[in-house]
Write an enzyme that holds these catalytic residues in place. Structure first.
Site, PDB file in Angstrom:
ATOM      1  N   LYS A  83      -7.900  -1.409   2.966  1.00 52.30           N
ATOM      2  CA  LYS A  83      -7.962  -0.724   4.202  1.00 52.30           C
ATOM      3  C   LYS A  83      -8.453   0.368   4.098  1.00 52.30           C
ATOM      4  O   LYS A  83      -8.495   0.769   3.298  1.00 52.30           O
ATOM      5  CB  LYS A  83      -6.326  -1.672   4.641  1.00 52.30           C
ATOM      6  N   ARG A  98      -2.222   5.808   5.309  1.00 59.48           N
ATOM      7  CA  ARG A  98      -3.003   5.022   3.722  1.00 59.48           C
ATOM      8  C   ARG A  98      -3.595   5.795   3.051  1.00 59.48           C
ATOM      9  O   ARG A  98      -4.235   6.109   3.486  1.00 59.48           O
ATOM     10  CB  ARG A  98      -3.460   3.320   3.616  1.00 59.48           C
ATOM     11  N   GLU A 150      11.898   5.045   7.789  1.00 60.70           N
ATOM     12  CA  GLU A 150      12.067   3.096   7.687  1.00 60.70           C
ATOM     13  C   GLU A 150      13.887   3.603   6.081  1.00 60.70           C
ATOM     14  O   GLU A 150      13.298   4.706   5.788  1.00 60.70           O
ATOM     15  CB  GLU A 150      11.310   2.901   6.517  1.00 60.70           C
ATOM     16  N   SER A 183       0.853  -1.179   0.396  1.00 57.58           N
ATOM     17  CA  SER A 183       0.028   0.100  -0.201  1.00 57.58           C
ATOM     18  C   SER A 183       0.900   1.411  -0.215  1.00 57.58           C
ATOM     19  O   SER A 183       1.941   1.241   0.257  1.00 57.58           O
ATOM     20  CB  SER A 183      -0.445   0.204   0.591  1.00 57.58           C
ATOM     21  N   LYS A 236       8.448   5.704  12.909  1.00 53.83           N
ATOM     22  CA  LYS A 236       8.613   4.459  11.949  1.00 53.83           C
ATOM     23  C   LYS A 236       9.271   4.330  10.864  1.00 53.83           C
ATOM     24  O   LYS A 236       8.420   4.826   9.522  1.00 53.83           O
ATOM     25  CB  LYS A 236       7.088   3.851  11.143  1.00 53.83           C
ATOM     26  N   HIS A 263       5.393   7.046   0.273  1.00 55.88           N
ATOM     27  CA  HIS A 263       5.920   5.595  -0.863  1.00 55.88           C
ATOM     28  C   HIS A 263       5.324   4.843  -0.516  1.00 55.88           C
ATOM     29  O   HIS A 263       4.184   4.067   0.362  1.00 55.88           O
ATOM     30  CB  HIS A 263       7.585   5.612   0.440  1.00 55.88           C
ATOM     31  N   HIS A 270       3.951   7.518   7.336  1.00 66.05           N
ATOM     32  CA  HIS A 270       4.113   6.974   8.904  1.00 66.05           C
ATOM     33  C   HIS A 270       4.683   8.424   9.778  1.00 66.05           C
ATOM     34  O   HIS A 270       5.694   9.335   9.133  1.00 66.05           O
ATOM     35  CB  HIS A 270       5.504   5.948   9.473  1.00 66.05           C
ATOM     36  N   GLN A 291       1.434   4.418   1.186  1.00 59.35           N
ATOM     37  CA  GLN A 291       1.518   5.442   3.157  1.00 59.35           C
ATOM     38  C   GLN A 291       2.801   5.976   3.672  1.00 59.35           C
ATOM     39  O   GLN A 291       3.389   6.529   2.358  1.00 59.35           O
ATOM     40  CB  GLN A 291       1.497   4.083   3.878  1.00 59.35           C
TER      41      GLN A 291
HETATM   42 ZN    ZN Z   1       6.489   2.553   5.212  1.00 55.06          ZN
END
Ligand code: ZN
Length: 429
Positions: free
Chosen positions: A308, A302, A140, A111, A138, A283, A115, A113
């Protein structure tokens, strides 16, 4: 130096065990103690290396018995390094380690999304605890093991304007009119002058917000019509955009995320190239194989390519709307000064929880990593050789996963086919 038994996660977007390139399954088979049984039709998505309570890795103890790495480190905190225990504790959302290290094999898009940063995560967790289950950020980082493609950040505004001008289905979903055209035109002029950030961000927010708030009764038939038209071929947009829209609509028919292709950069990474996904940046992973390092949180907002729920108001408000070209999304990896032989590069994103080293050795070559003042996890991604720590040695082979305690020098010797290894770690600056 301790042998780890990683965990395997099967998600729908992973690569089936019977495919020629099911890297997560290949790596999992390297650890006999995992007792991994490959199934041809089952998709293998993630290999987890760390202490996350959902799938904590197990550690093989000197007497041959196994223990949860999380329990083991909580009982032997000196292995983490006392600085790390002071700074992060031994009870993070990832468990005793402040980071989680993974291998991802991606067959189908995840998906789109973003954060939240720490401050927004705290606020959302307070306001909507059912949707936002923790108050952590979060960050990444993705490092390609093989060719990878993903969405990352907003395109240069000129590209967005071209799409909004040319693609009738997109115009209809956005309700594009003279006002929207004018705002985009002003943003293009502002970006080319290299200033007036607010004009650029405001225009992108206007257009992207219109997409995110569009009515499914409008966008679903528009996405279908667009994909059908592009399947027949078009020179209205670059071939990469055309093909991606057709593919994403096959994976997520009629999803609003298909239209995000017109707004988000498509980033291609070759082996060893990386990108960092900071807070509030949109991303999505689209395909390929990566190492991922992250600080654990479940806070995902999202935007599309998902069945979702989408929290549209939070999403549209939180994004930074920073716009730059795809190449600028990559994270540089300078040579690491902690390797006496200079065979190692460092991926060091601007967050405290982790960094990753990548050591690439020719056949027979050696490397010496200075002692890291924190815990680390190694995975061998190619080749073979030998590791030595504190007088103990361990064989290095593809898929081998090891935990190295704080404050130990590591020697690496490559075998006849050379060796590539990645090492995720944390140190207090
Ligand atoms: Zn992510």
């Amino acid at each position: 130096m301790w042998t780890l038994i990683p965990g395997v996660q099967s998600y729908e977007w992973g690569v089936p065990g019977g495919a020629p390139n099911s890297l997560v399954a290949d790596y999992a088979e390297s650890t006999p103690e995992l007792q991994f049984q490959r199934e041809a039709s089952k998709p293998y998505a993630e290999l987890w290396m760390g202490t996350h309570p959902n799938v904590p890795s197990r550690v093989i103890q000197p007497d041959g018995s196994q223990a949860s790495l999380n329990d083991f480190l909580r009982e032997n905190r000196s292995l983490l390094g006392l600085d790390i225990v002071d700074r992060f504790g031994a009870d993070n959302t990832c468990g005793a380690l402040p980071f989680l290290f993974k291998v991802l094999s991606i067959n189908k898009a995840l998906s789109i999304q973003a954060h939240p940063d720490k401050a927004l995560a705290e606020q959302l967790h307070k306001q909507k605890p059912n949707m936002y289950k923790d108050d952590n950020h979060k960050p990444e980082m993705a490092i390609a093991i093989q060719a990878f493609e993903g969405f990352c950040g907003f395109r240069p505004v000129q590209e967005m304007r071209d799409f909004v001008t040319r693609v009738p289905e997109l115009r209809s979903v956005l309700g594009a009119d003279g006002t929207m055209d004018k705002r985009l035109q002003e943003a293009v002029a502002a970006q080319s002058r290299g200033g007036e950030e607010a004009t650029v961000r405001g225009a992108i927010k206007l257009v992207f917000g219109a997409l995110m708030r569009a009515d499914p009764q409008i966008y679903e038939p528009a996405v279908s019509a667009l994909a059908e038209r592009y399947e027949r071929g078009t020179d209205e947009v670059p071939e990469e955009v055309r093909a991606l829209i057709v593919r994403l609509n096959q994976q997520y028919p009629k999803d609003v995320g298909v239209l995000c292709t017109f707004f988000l950069n498509v980033v291609h990474l070759e082996r060893g190239q990386a990108m960092f996904l900071g807070a509030d940046e949109p991303h999505a992973y689209l395909s390929g194989h990566i190492l991922e390092c992250m600080a654990a949180s479940d806070n995902v907002v999202r935007a599309g390519l998902t069945p979702k729920a989408r929290d549209v108001d939070v999403l549209v408000d939180m994004l930074t709307y920073e716009s730059k070209d795809a190449a600028a999304q990559r994270l540089e990896a300078p040579v690491w000064d902690g390797d006496a032989q200079k065979g190692t590069v460092i991926y060091n994103p601007p967050i405290p929880e982790f960094a990753v080293l990548l050591t690439t050795l020719d056949p027979g070559a050696r490397s010496e990593h200075r002692a890291l003042h924190g815990p680390s996890i190694i995975i061998v991604t190619e080749g073979s050789g030998t590791f030595a720590v504190d007088g103990k040695t361990a064989e290095a082979y593809i898929g081998r996963v090891l935990f190295i305690e704080a404050d130990q020098t590591l020697q690496v010797m490559a075998g006849r086919s050379g060796l590539i290894m990645a090492r995720a770690f944390v140190e207090v600056a």
